[in-house]
Enzyme design. Sequence first.
Site, PDB file in Angstrom:
ATOM      1  CE  LYS A  81      -1.797   1.638   4.021  1.00  9.16           C
ATOM      2  NZ  LYS A  81      -1.493   3.066   4.224  1.00  9.16           N
ATOM      3  CG  ASN A  82       2.465   2.747   3.605  1.00 10.08           C
ATOM      4  OD1 ASN A  82       1.273   3.029   3.455  1.00 10.08           O
ATOM      5  ND2 ASN A  82       3.029   2.576   4.789  1.00 10.08           N
TER       6      ASN A  82
ATOM      7  NE  ARG B  80       1.523  12.303   7.337  1.00  7.57           N
ATOM      8  CZ  ARG B  80       1.934  13.513   7.665  1.00  7.57           C
ATOM      9  NH1 ARG B  80       1.060  14.425   8.022  1.00  7.57           N
ATOM     10  NH2 ARG B  80       3.202  13.842   7.620  1.00  7.57           N
TER      11      ARG B  80
ATOM     12  NE  ARG C  59       0.259  10.530  10.693  1.00  9.23           N
ATOM     13  CZ  ARG C  59      -0.044   9.456   9.988  1.00  9.23           C
ATOM     14  NH1 ARG C  59      -1.284   9.177   9.694  1.00  9.23           N
ATOM     15  NH2 ARG C  59       0.883   8.656   9.550  1.00  9.23           N
ATOM     16  N   PRO C  60       2.453  16.800  11.374  1.00  7.22           N
ATOM     17  CG  PRO C  60       4.304  17.836  12.349  1.00  7.22           C
ATOM     18  CD  PRO C  60       3.438  16.622  12.431  1.00  7.22           C
ATOM     19  CG  MET C  61       1.896  18.568   5.935  1.00  6.21           C
ATOM     20  SD  MET C  61       2.111  17.370   4.624  1.00  6.21           S
ATOM     21  CE  MET C  61       2.505  18.356   3.202  1.00  6.21           C
ATOM     22  CG  ASP C  62       8.000  20.255  10.407  1.00  7.14           C
ATOM     23  OD1 ASP C  62       7.232  19.297  10.558  1.00  7.14           O
ATOM     24  OD2 ASP C  62       9.157  20.282  10.877  1.00  7.14           O
TER      25      ASP C  62
ATOM     26  NE  ARG D   8      -7.048   4.743   5.457  1.00  5.17           N
ATOM     27  CZ  ARG D   8      -6.162   5.325   6.259  1.00  5.17           C
ATOM     28  NH1 ARG D   8      -6.466   5.502   7.532  1.00  5.17           N
ATOM     29  NH2 ARG D   8      -5.009   5.734   5.821  1.00  5.17           N
TER      30      ARG D   8
HETATM   31  C1  UD1 Z   1       4.644   6.715   6.335  1.00  5.76           C
HETATM   32  C2  UD1 Z   1       3.690   5.548   6.192  1.00  5.76           C
HETATM   33  C3  UD1 Z   1       3.122   5.153   7.539  1.00  5.76           C
HETATM   34  C4  UD1 Z   1       4.238   4.888   8.526  1.00  5.76           C
HETATM   35  C5  UD1 Z   1       5.208   6.058   8.575  1.00  5.76           C
HETATM   36  C6  UD1 Z   1       6.418   5.793   9.450  1.00  5.76           C
HETATM   37  C7  UD1 Z   1       2.816   5.949   3.964  1.00  5.76           C
HETATM   38  C8  UD1 Z   1       1.641   6.290   3.121  1.00  5.76           C
HETATM   39  N1  UD1 Z   1       2.613   5.940   5.276  1.00  5.76           N
HETATM   40  O1  UD1 Z   1       3.857   7.814   6.823  1.00  5.76           O
HETATM   41  O2  UD1 Z   1       2.313   3.983   7.367  1.00  5.76           O
HETATM   42  O3  UD1 Z   1       3.688   4.679   9.817  1.00  5.76           O
HETATM   43  O4  UD1 Z   1       5.679   6.359   7.242  1.00  5.76           O
HETATM   44  O5  UD1 Z   1       7.100   4.670   9.008  1.00  5.76           O
HETATM   45  O6  UD1 Z   1       3.883   5.662   3.459  1.00  5.76           O
HETATM   46  N2  UD1 Z   1       6.659  14.450  10.735  1.00  5.76           N
HETATM   47  C9  UD1 Z   1       6.856  15.779  11.046  1.00  5.76           C
HETATM   48  N3  UD1 Z   1       6.913  16.683  10.015  1.00  5.76           N
HETATM   49  C10 UD1 Z   1       6.772  16.317   8.713  1.00  5.76           C
HETATM   50  C11 UD1 Z   1       6.571  14.959   8.411  1.00  5.76           C
HETATM   51  C12 UD1 Z   1       6.499  14.044   9.442  1.00  5.76           C
HETATM   52  O7  UD1 Z   1       6.995  16.142  12.216  1.00  5.76           O
HETATM   53  O8  UD1 Z   1       6.844  17.183   7.836  1.00  5.76           O
HETATM   54  C13 UD1 Z   1       6.579  13.456  11.844  1.00  5.76           C
HETATM   55  C14 UD1 Z   1       5.214  12.785  11.900  1.00  5.76           C
HETATM   56  O9  UD1 Z   1       4.311  13.548  12.634  1.00  5.76           O
HETATM   57  C15 UD1 Z   1       5.547  11.495  12.579  1.00  5.76           C
HETATM   58  C16 UD1 Z   1       6.955  11.165  12.049  1.00  5.76           C
HETATM   59  O10 UD1 Z   1       7.469  12.399  11.583  1.00  5.76           O
HETATM   60  O11 UD1 Z   1       5.605  11.642  13.975  1.00  5.76           O
HETATM   61  C17 UD1 Z   1       6.977  10.113  10.954  1.00  5.76           C
HETATM   62  O12 UD1 Z   1       6.304  10.575   9.824  1.00  5.76           O
HETATM   63  P1  UD1 Z   1       6.655  10.184   8.317  1.00  5.76           P
HETATM   64  O13 UD1 Z   1       7.896   9.367   8.263  1.00  5.76           O
HETATM   65  O14 UD1 Z   1       6.551  11.412   7.491  1.00  5.76           O
HETATM   66  O15 UD1 Z   1       5.441   9.222   8.002  1.00  5.76           O
HETATM   67  P2  UD1 Z   1       4.444   9.289   6.779  1.00  5.76           P
HETATM   68  O16 UD1 Z   1       5.194   9.507   5.511  1.00  5.76           O
HETATM   69  O17 UD1 Z   1       3.297  10.177   7.084  1.00  5.76           O
END
Ligand code: UD1
Length: 422
Positions: A22-23, A94, A123-126, A400
């Site tokens: 999926k991912n 997301r 789950r921010p996007m920074d 999902r």
């Molecule tokens: C992806 C996976 C998810 C998995 C995660 C960690 C997909 C679709 N989903 O999610 O199943 O659990 O990797 O292996 O591939 N963060 C920030 N700022 C950002 C981005 C992330 O603070 O801009 C934080 C998130 O809040 C979280 C951590 O970083 O606490 C990990 O997030 P990230 O590695 O980005 O996971 P996803 O890509 O959302």
Amino acid sequence: MDSIIVTGGAELAGEIPIAGAKNACLALMPATLLTDEPLTLTNAPRLSDIRTMTQLLQSLGAEVASMQDGRVLAMSSHDLTGVRADYEIVRKMRASNLVLGPLLARAGRAVVSLPGGCAIGARPMDIHIAGLEALGAEIELRDGYLHAQAPGGLRGAVIEQRFASVGATENVVMAATLARGTTVLRNAAREPEIVDLVRCLRAMGARIEGEGTDTITVEGVDRLHGATHPVVIDRIELGTYMIAPAIAGGSVELIGGRRDLLPAFCEKLEEAGIAIDATDRGLRVSRANGAVRPVNVRTEVFPGFPTDLQAQMMALMCIAEGTSVLEETIFENRFMHAPELMRMGADIEVHGGTATVRGVAQLRGAPVMATDLRASVSLILAGLAARGETVVNRVYHLDRGYERVEEKLSAVGARIERVKGG
Ligand code: UD1
């Protein structure tokens, strides 16, 4: 809403085919936005998240045809007609934010709602934003949407991520494929899904090195072309079904299973007394007689123990002979399965990001509530080992991420059925 009913106590035997990831697929699909030629994915999983991404791409003007019962996705983004990922779609998932990098690279503009998805933390996007800004994008947050533009086009840069975010790595790498010059991404995520994305981008003509390490180098090219790419197998589905015979007893062969996709997880399972053997077709997992031993687990980025298997491991530890400690370091608020497992007789104490699980001799079936994707499946796994009937309500999260879970488990002898709800 559908429910799943599991009657515990049956030992498992047989084989389970593992689907495409999926991912990986959710990152590969937006790559179609980078080219005006067709991109075809084979070994795609049949999941509601994939249908959500299909709708999102279609809303941007891409054509997405699902063929061979959903196993093949034939996509084409010849004419992009939109650049907006609407809240109505993004809130469901997301990973919708993965259109941001490709749209910026191809169209020079993107408007993407801030995400929703599983309720497992802020789950921010920074990190995504910092990476894309370093490539020259201008990004503003207005009305809950990120408004991004790159009027003069993107240009390569040296970027150091503050954390090895999977999604941010995917967005930045995709954007950098069409940027002018070279991008060096440090503290990049190393997950197998990133490696799979890079292989596909390379088949499309991108020039990328270093995937699977913490530094990825991308040399921008003028255009990408079409390709056909097979999606890597789903290591989270694999790990989930490896827990099934571990918790229920018996022996199951996971077709397509590979140890290198789950190194830390396999080690922990073996430490718990579960046998894992490589076969011609995948991995065989067995718990012949012995008790499950307690093991301590800390979630980490790849190649560490995946956060997406923490809930399933907790279910197994509920019946271990002794006390185990599970520490969640990737997401806050990711123990929502703990109170549900406790309704089934588990002995769990949660303090912040740490759960202490004291194994019990026998779980008992109970009505429970699925709260997020991985939590839902942990309750089904616990149900396999419980005495009596476990009814897992609100299973839409499950659909999902797991294709036909009840069919795959009943094929190996589990007593499990889906009850259609209104
Ligand atoms: C992806 C996976 C998810 C998995 C995660 C960690 C997909 C679709 N989903 O999610 O199943 O659990 O990797 O292996 O591939 N963060 C920030 N700022 C950002 C981005 C992330 O603070 O801009 C934080 C998130 O809040 C979280 C951590 O970083 O606490 C990990 O997030 P990230 O590695 O980005 O996971 P996803 O890509 O959302």
